[in-house]
Design a protein around this motif. Structure first.
Motif, mmCIF file in Angstrom:
data_model
loop_
_atom_site.group_PDB
_atom_site.id
_atom_site.type_symbol
_atom_site.label_atom_id
_atom_site.label_comp_id
_atom_site.label_asym_id
_atom_site.label_seq_id
_atom_site.Cartn_x
_atom_site.Cartn_y
_atom_site.Cartn_z
ATOM 1 N N GLN A 262 -4.494 -8.427 9.867
ATOM 2 C CA GLN A 262 -4.054 -9.715 9.356
ATOM 3 C C GLN A 262 -4.853 -10.804 10.054
ATOM 4 O O GLN A 262 -4.789 -10.961 11.270
ATOM 5 C CB GLN A 262 -2.567 -9.926 9.614
ATOM 6 C CG GLN A 262 -2.062 -11.215 8.966
ATOM 7 C CD GLN A 262 -0.623 -11.488 9.307
ATOM 8 O OE1 GLN A 262 -0.087 -10.878 10.206
ATOM 9 N NE2 GLN A 262 -0.008 -12.408 8.603
ATOM 10 N N VAL A 263 -5.624 -11.540 9.288
ATOM 11 C CA VAL A 263 -6.447 -12.581 9.888
ATOM 12 C C VAL A 263 -5.944 -13.980 9.554
ATOM 13 O O VAL A 263 -6.362 -14.953 10.161
ATOM 14 C CB VAL A 263 -7.920 -12.443 9.444
ATOM 15 C CG1 VAL A 263 -8.495 -11.131 9.950
ATOM 16 C CG2 VAL A 263 -8.053 -12.531 7.924
ATOM 17 N N ASP A 264 -5.061 -14.078 8.542
ATOM 18 C CA ASP A 264 -4.453 -15.357 8.211
ATOM 19 C C ASP A 264 -3.013 -15.369 8.694
ATOM 20 O O ASP A 264 -2.418 -14.325 8.948
ATOM 21 C CB ASP A 264 -4.484 -15.602 6.689
ATOM 22 C CG ASP A 264 -5.911 -15.760 6.183
ATOM 23 O OD1 ASP A 264 -6.748 -16.293 6.938
ATOM 24 O OD2 ASP A 264 -6.167 -15.331 5.050
ATOM 25 N N VAL A 265 -2.428 -16.545 8.790
ATOM 26 C CA VAL A 265 -1.079 -16.647 9.340
ATOM 27 C C VAL A 265 -0.011 -16.248 8.334
ATOM 28 O O VAL A 265 1.114 -15.955 8.723
ATOM 29 C CB VAL A 265 -0.795 -18.083 9.828
ATOM 30 C CG1 VAL A 265 -1.739 -18.433 10.964
ATOM 31 C CG2 VAL A 265 -0.920 -19.094 8.689
ATOM 32 N N GLY B 16 -3.100 -6.690 -2.753
ATOM 33 C CA GLY B 16 -2.176 -6.226 -1.735
ATOM 34 C C GLY B 16 -2.890 -5.658 -0.534
ATOM 35 O O GLY B 16 -4.098 -5.859 -0.354
ATOM 36 N N ALA B 17 -2.170 -4.924 0.291
ATOM 37 C CA ALA B 17 -2.741 -4.378 1.517
ATOM 38 C C ALA B 17 -1.803 -3.357 2.125
ATOM 39 O O ALA B 17 -0.626 -3.272 1.782
ATOM 40 C CB ALA B 17 -3.015 -5.492 2.532
ATOM 41 N N ILE B 18 -2.346 -2.566 3.039
ATOM 42 C CA ILE B 18 -1.534 -1.769 3.934
ATOM 43 C C ILE B 18 -1.000 -2.732 4.993
ATOM 44 O O ILE B 18 -1.757 -3.520 5.552
ATOM 45 C CB ILE B 18 -2.379 -0.670 4.607
ATOM 46 C CG1 ILE B 18 -3.089 0.187 3.550
ATOM 47 C CG2 ILE B 18 -1.511 0.187 5.522
ATOM 48 C CD1 ILE B 18 -2.174 0.955 2.651
ATOM 49 N N PHE B 19 0.301 -2.711 5.274
ATOM 50 C CA PHE B 19 0.836 -3.733 6.171
ATOM 51 C C PHE B 19 1.656 -3.185 7.333
ATOM 52 O O PHE B 19 2.044 -3.944 8.230
ATOM 53 C CB PHE B 19 1.703 -4.732 5.389
ATOM 54 C CG PHE B 19 3.021 -4.186 4.916
ATOM 55 C CD1 PHE B 19 4.168 -4.308 5.692
ATOM 56 C CD2 PHE B 19 3.127 -3.556 3.695
ATOM 57 C CE1 PHE B 19 5.382 -3.805 5.261
ATOM 58 C CE2 PHE B 19 4.334 -3.046 3.249
ATOM 59 C CZ PHE B 19 5.472 -3.176 4.032
ATOM 60 N N LEU B 20 1.936 -1.878 7.351
ATOM 61 C CA LEU B 20 2.851 -1.381 8.372
ATOM 62 C C LEU B 20 2.652 0.112 8.575
ATOM 63 O O LEU B 20 2.389 0.847 7.627
ATOM 64 C CB LEU B 20 4.302 -1.637 7.941
ATOM 65 C CG LEU B 20 5.428 -1.144 8.847
ATOM 66 C CD1 LEU B 20 5.466 -1.951 10.139
ATOM 67 C CD2 LEU B 20 6.775 -1.250 8.132
ATOM 68 N N ARG B 21 2.791 0.544 9.834
ATOM 69 C CA ARG B 21 2.842 1.962 10.137
ATOM 70 C C ARG B 21 4.176 2.259 10.799
ATOM 71 O O ARG B 21 4.687 1.456 11.583
ATOM 72 C CB ARG B 21 1.708 2.366 11.071
ATOM 73 C CG ARG B 21 0.337 2.433 10.406
ATOM 74 C CD ARG B 21 -0.758 2.659 11.417
ATOM 75 N NE ARG B 21 -0.417 3.727 12.356
ATOM 76 C CZ ARG B 21 -0.761 3.697 13.646
ATOM 77 N NH1 ARG B 21 -1.400 2.666 14.150
ATOM 78 N NH2 ARG B 21 -0.434 4.715 14.435
ATOM 79 N N GLY B 22 4.743 3.401 10.459
ATOM 80 C CA GLY B 22 5.997 3.819 11.066
ATOM 81 C C GLY B 22 5.830 5.153 11.761
ATOM 82 O O GLY B 22 5.335 6.105 11.151
ATOM 83 N N GLU B 23 6.209 5.214 13.020
ATOM 84 C CA GLU B 23 6.171 6.459 13.787
ATOM 85 C C GLU B 23 7.608 6.779 14.186
ATOM 86 O O GLU B 23 8.158 6.164 15.100
ATOM 87 C CB GLU B 23 5.268 6.315 15.009
ATOM 88 C CG GLU B 23 3.811 6.029 14.644
ATOM 89 C CD GLU B 23 2.909 5.862 15.866
ATOM 90 O OE1 GLU B 23 3.436 5.942 17.011
ATOM 91 O OE2 GLU B 23 1.695 5.659 15.681
ATOM 92 N N PRO C 169 4.554 -14.446 12.922
ATOM 93 C CA PRO C 169 3.263 -13.854 12.528
ATOM 94 C C PRO C 169 2.824 -12.730 13.454
ATOM 95 O O PRO C 169 3.178 -12.720 14.622
ATOM 96 C CB PRO C 169 2.316 -15.042 12.591
ATOM 97 C CG PRO C 169 2.911 -15.931 13.639
ATOM 98 C CD PRO C 169 4.398 -15.799 13.494
ATOM 99 N N TRP C 170 2.030 -11.804 12.889
ATOM 100 C CA TRP C 170 1.499 -10.694 13.647
ATOM 101 C C TRP C 170 -0.009 -10.851 13.833
ATOM 102 O O TRP C 170 -0.721 -11.254 12.924
ATOM 103 C CB TRP C 170 1.759 -9.375 12.924
ATOM 104 C CG TRP C 170 3.210 -9.078 12.726
ATOM 105 C CD1 TRP C 170 4.158 -8.959 13.688
ATOM 106 C CD2 TRP C 170 3.889 -8.862 11.481
ATOM 107 N NE1 TRP C 170 5.385 -8.678 13.149
ATOM 108 C CE2 TRP C 170 5.249 -8.603 11.780
ATOM 109 C CE3 TRP C 170 3.482 -8.839 10.149
ATOM 110 C CZ2 TRP C 170 6.193 -8.350 10.794
ATOM 111 C CZ3 TRP C 170 4.417 -8.579 9.173
ATOM 112 C CH2 TRP C 170 5.754 -8.336 9.496
ATOM 113 N N ALA C 171 -0.490 -10.520 15.020
ATOM 114 C CA ALA C 171 -1.925 -10.587 15.281
ATOM 115 C C ALA C 171 -2.638 -9.351 14.742
ATOM 116 O O ALA C 171 -3.843 -9.381 14.487
ATOM 117 C CB ALA C 171 -2.175 -10.709 16.785
ATOM 118 N N GLU C 172 -1.909 -8.259 14.579
ATOM 119 C CA GLU C 172 -2.480 -7.031 14.048
ATOM 120 C C GLU C 172 -1.383 -6.273 13.308
ATOM 121 O O GLU C 172 -0.213 -6.650 13.348
ATOM 122 C CB GLU C 172 -3.045 -6.170 15.171
ATOM 123 C CG GLU C 172 -2.027 -5.807 16.234
ATOM 124 C CD GLU C 172 -2.652 -5.072 17.399
ATOM 125 O OE1 GLU C 172 -3.887 -4.940 17.428
ATOM 126 O OE2 GLU C 172 -1.898 -4.619 18.281
#
Length: 343
Positions: free
Chosen positions: A192-195, A34-41, A125-128
Motif C-alpha cells: 500500500q503506497v497511498d493512504v 482491486g488488490a491482494i490486501f491481507l494475509r492470515g496465518e 492506515p497500513w504501511a505494508e
C-alpha cells in the motif's frame, strides 16, 4: 472432473460446445480493479467474524457500495459461511469467493470462540500489507485475501447471478498452477503506497478472479451462448433473477413473464435468442448447477439438496442429475472427495 454445462437444447448425439472460449471472452470484458490486501496465518483452533460489508467497501475501495472478496487457501483447511447458509469447506489450493462482499464467518477444523476480525488487526492506515496471526497453536491454515471492485451486473446482489459465497477447487494442471503462481507473485509484490487504498499489481487479482469465475460458471446452462449477456438484457434479467433467487420454487413461464413485465411469447423468444433455450429449460439447468455446488462444498444429504433445487423426490432429483452430469449425485460427491484427497 467435467466442467461441461448442463441442460442445453443440443440435438441428440451432438456434443455440447466447450463453454470456456465464450466465457473467457465475456469475462475479459469485465471492468475490475482491486488488490491482494491481507494475509492470515491461523492455527487450530480459530474462528473469526468479518466486518460489515459496507465497512469493508469503505475501507478497501472508498466510494464503492460493495466489493467482491476472495480468499485463497494457501495451506490447511477451513470453513466459511454467510448468514442463512450452510458452512462451506475449502482446502489448500481452493479459492473462496464472496461476490457481493457479504459479512461472513470463518474458522478451522476445531471448535473455537468466534472473534471479531477487527480485534485481530491494527487499524489503518497500513504501511505494508497487514498479516493476521491468530489461534491456539495447532495445525496451521494460511489464507491470502483480496478484493475487487466492479459495477457489472454479475456482481449486483439484486440479480443473484451467483451464490453469496462459493468455493472453487481448480482441477490439477494449468489452472491450479496458475492460482498458486498468481498468489505467490501477488504476496511478494503488493503493497500500500497511498493512504486510502491498496495499489499494484491489480492485474493479478483480476486474472485470478476471471479464471475462478470461468471454472465456476462453466456448468451454468447456456454458458457458451451468452449467459453473462442475459444479466444485461432488460427482458431476461428479471426472470433470471427470480430463478436464481428461488431455484426450489415451481416456476411457470407465466410467472416469470409477469416478473419481467412482458408476455409469455416475448419472454420465450428472448430467452431463445439470448441464451439459446427456453426459460424452463434454463431453470432445469440452473438447478443442476446449484446442486453440483451444494454436493461439492457442503455436507448436506442428497434429499436436502434435492429439496433446495425444487425436487420433492430424491429419486427424481437423482435421475435428473445423472442425465445432466452422467453420474448419480452420490457417486459424483464421492468422486469430488477422492480428487480432493489426492491433491
Amino acid at each position: 472432473m467435467s466442467w461441461r454445462p448442463a441442460g442445453h437444447d443440443s440435438g441428440t448425439g451432438v456434443p455440447d460446445p466447450d463453454p470456456a472460449p465464450a466465457l473467457s471472452a465475456a469475462l475479459d470484458r469485465l471492468r475490475l480493479s482491486g488488490a491482494i490486501f491481507l494475509r492470515g496465518e491461523y492455527t487450530e483452533g480459530w474462528a473469526y467474524s468479518s466486518i460489515p460489508a459496507k465497512d469493508a467497501a469503505a475501507l478497501l475501495a472508498p466510494g464503492s457500495e460493495r466489493v467482491v472478496l476472495f480468499h485463497v487457501v494457501a495451506e490447511g483447511r477451513c470453513w466459511i459461511k454467510v448468514e442463512g447458509s450452510e458452512p462451506l469447506w475449502a482446502d489448500s489450493g481452493d479459492v473462496i469467493v464472496l461476490p457481493y462482499g457479504d459479512t461472513h464467518q470463518m474458522g478451522g477444523t476445531s471448535q473455537a470462540a468466534m472473534v471479531p476480525v477487527g480485534t485481530l488487526i491494527q487499524s489503518p492506515p497500513w504501511a505494508e500489507m497487514p498479516v493476521i496471526r491468530h489461534g491456539e497453536g495447532g495445525a496451521p491454515t494460511q489464507l491470502v485475501c483480496g478484493y475487487l471492485d466492479s459495477d457489472d451486473p454479475l456482481f449486483d446482489p439484486r440479480l443473484k447471478a451467483l451464490p453469496p459465497v462459493f468455493v472453487v477447487s481448480p482441477p490439477s494442471g494449468a489452472a491450479r498452477l496458475f492460482v498458486r503462481a498468481s498468489i505467490d507473485y501477488a504476496v511478494q509484490q503488493t503493497s500500500q503506497v497511498d493512504v486510502d487504498r491498496f495499489t499494484v499489481p491489480t492485474h493479478v487479482p483480476e486474472l485470478l478472479l476471471r479464471e475462478v469465475l470461468k471454472l465456476h460458471l462453466a456448468s451454468a446452462p447456456a454458458a457458451e451462448r451468452g449467459w453473462l449477456g442475459a444479466l444485461h438484457d432488460p427482458v431476461t434479467a428479471p426472470a433470471v433473477a427470480c430463478m436464481h433467487a428461488q431455484p426450489d420454487r415451481k416456476w411457470t413461464v407465466a410467472e416469470l413473464a409477469t416478473a419481467a413485465n412482458v408476455s409469455v411469447s416475448v419472454l420465450d423468444e428472448r430467452f431463445r435468442t439470448v441464451l439459446g433455450l427456453p426459460p424452463i429449460r434454463y431453470l432445469a439447468g440452473w438447478r443442476m448447477h446449484v446442486a453440483r455446488d451444494l454436493l461439492e462444498s457442503t455436507a448436506l444429504g442428497i434429499a436436502v439438496v434435492a429439496r433446495r433445487v425444487g425436487y420433492d423426490s430424491e429419486e427424481a432429483f437423482s435421475r435428473a442429475f445423472k442425465r445432466a452430469h452422467g453420474q448419480a449425485p452420490s457417486r459424483w460427491r464421492r468422486g469430488v472427495a477422492a480428487q480432493s484427497a489426492t491433491r
